[in-house]
Design an enzyme around this catalytic site. Structure first.
Site, PDB file in Angstrom:
ATOM      1  N   ASN A   1     -12.708   2.853  12.148  1.00  0.00           N
ATOM      2  CA  ASN A   1     -11.774   3.013  13.275  1.00  0.00           C
ATOM      3  C   ASN A   1     -11.917   1.952  14.362  1.00  0.00           C
ATOM      4  O   ASN A   1     -11.634   2.209  15.526  1.00  0.00           O
ATOM      5  CB  ASN A   1     -11.925   4.409  13.919  1.00  0.00           C
ATOM      6  N   ARG A   2     -12.418   0.794  13.996  1.00  0.00           N
ATOM      7  CA  ARG A   2     -12.612  -0.320  14.940  1.00  0.00           C
ATOM      8  C   ARG A   2     -13.623   0.016  16.048  1.00  0.00           C
ATOM      9  O   ARG A   2     -13.635  -0.613  17.108  1.00  0.00           O
ATOM     10  CB  ARG A   2     -11.274  -0.767  15.578  1.00  0.00           C
ATOM     11  N   MET A   3     -14.465   1.033  15.768  1.00  0.00           N
ATOM     12  CA  MET A   3     -15.498   1.430  16.752  1.00  0.00           C
ATOM     13  C   MET A   3     -16.805   0.725  16.389  1.00  0.00           C
ATOM     14  O   MET A   3     -17.829   1.352  16.139  1.00  0.00           O
ATOM     15  CB  MET A   3     -15.670   2.959  16.724  1.00  0.00           C
TER      16      MET A   3
END
Ligand SMILES: Cc1cc2nc3c(=O)[nH]c(=O)nc-3n(C[C@H](O)[C@H](O)[C@H](O)COP(=O)(O)O)c2cc1C
Length: 214
Positions: free
Chosen positions: A191-193
Site C-alpha cells: 500500500n505504498r506504506m
C-alpha cells in the site's frame, strides 16, 4: 507508452527503527550480504549522482569496490565528465536498487580521491585487458571518431604492453571515496506504506536515526 496501470505490491521485508544497528555500516554490510546470498546480479553496482558548477546533475552506474570504515569506494577516470563534476563540487550521492529484495539504499556525503598507492595496487590487480582499456578510454567521456579508432588503439596498446609486461597505472585513473554523511535504507511495503530509516552523523562516529514518511 503508458505505465499508469503497472503496479507491484512490495511485501518482502520490514525495517524497524528500534531494531536497526547503531552503525549504518553494519546494516549496509548485512543488506549487501543478503543481496549476494539472494543472487542479486552485481549488487555493488550503484548509480552515482554528481553536479558541477553548471548546476546540472548527472547520474551513471559505477561499481562499488569497497566499504571502508568511513565510506564507499569506486574507481574511474579522474578526467571523465564525473571527474570534472567532482573537481567542481565535492558532494555526491549514490543509490543502490535491488528489485529482488525490494530495497533501495541512498548514500550521500563528500567525495575525494583516495591515496594514489591504493589506486595503483587495485589497478595492478585488474585483468590485463581491463588495464589496457583504461589507457584507451582517455579522456573518458571524450568524443571518439568511430569504433574502429578505439579498437585499433586497443590492439596497438595490447601489443605494446605485451612486450613490456606490466601495464603502468595511469595518473588519470584511480579511486574516489564518498565519506558517508547520510544513509537512507528503504524497504518496500504494501500500500505504498514503505519503511524509510535514515542515519545522519555530524562527525562520522555517532549516528542518529529517523523514520521518514514514504
Ligand atoms: C554495470 C556498469 C558498471 C560500470 N562501472 C563503472 C565503474 O566502476 N567506473 C566507471 O568509470 N564507469 C563505470 N561504468 C560506466 C559509467 O556508467 C559511465 O558510462 C562512465 O563512467 C562515464 O561516465 P561520465 O561520462 O559521467 O564520467 C559502468 C557502467 C555500467 C552499466
Amino acid at each position: 507508452m503508458d505505465f499508469t496501470d503497472q503496479r507491484l505490491s512490495y511485501e518482502k521485508g520490514v525495517l524497524d527503527q528500534q531494531s536497526v544497528p547503531e552503525s549504518p555500516f553494519d546494516l549496509l554490510k548485512a543488506w549487501m550480504d543478503e543481496a549476494i546470498a539472494q543472487k542479486v546480479q552485481e549488487p555493488y553496482a550503484m548509480s552515482l549522482a554528481t553536479c558541477g558548477i553548471d548546476n546540472k546533475p548527472s547520474v551513471r552506474i559505477v561499481l562499488m569496490r569497497e566499504i571502508t570504515e568511513t565510506g564507499v569506494v569506486f574507481y574511474t577516470n579522474y578526467e571523465s565528465a564525473k571527474g570534472q563534476d567532482i573537481a567542481e563540487n565535492p558532494n555526491a550521492e549514490v543509490l543502490f536498487f535491488w528489485h529482488e529484495l525490494e530495497r533501495q539504499i541512498r548514500i550521500s556525503g563528500s567525495i575525494a580521491k583516495i591515496d594514489a598507492q591504493k589506486s595503483a595496487a587495485y589497478f595492478q590487480k585488474r585483468p590485463h585487458d581491463s588495464q589496457v582499456g583504461a589507457w584507451v578510454s582517455q579522456p573518458q567521456s571524450g568524443e571518439v571518431t568511430n569504433r574502429e579508432v578505439m579498437d585499433q588503439t586497443f590492439e596497438q596498446l595490447q601489443s605494446d604492453y605485451s612486450n613490456s609486461g606490466e601495464v603502468p597505472t595511469p595518473e588519470f585513473w584511480g579511486g574516489y571515496e564518498i565519506t558517508v554523511e547520510q544513509i537512507e535504507f528503504w524497504q518496500g511495503r504494501a500500500n505504498r506504506m514503505h519503511d524509510r530509516i535514515v542515519y545522519t552523523s555530524e562527525n562520522g562516529d555517532s549516528w542518529n536515526t529517523k523514520r521518514l514518511l514514504p
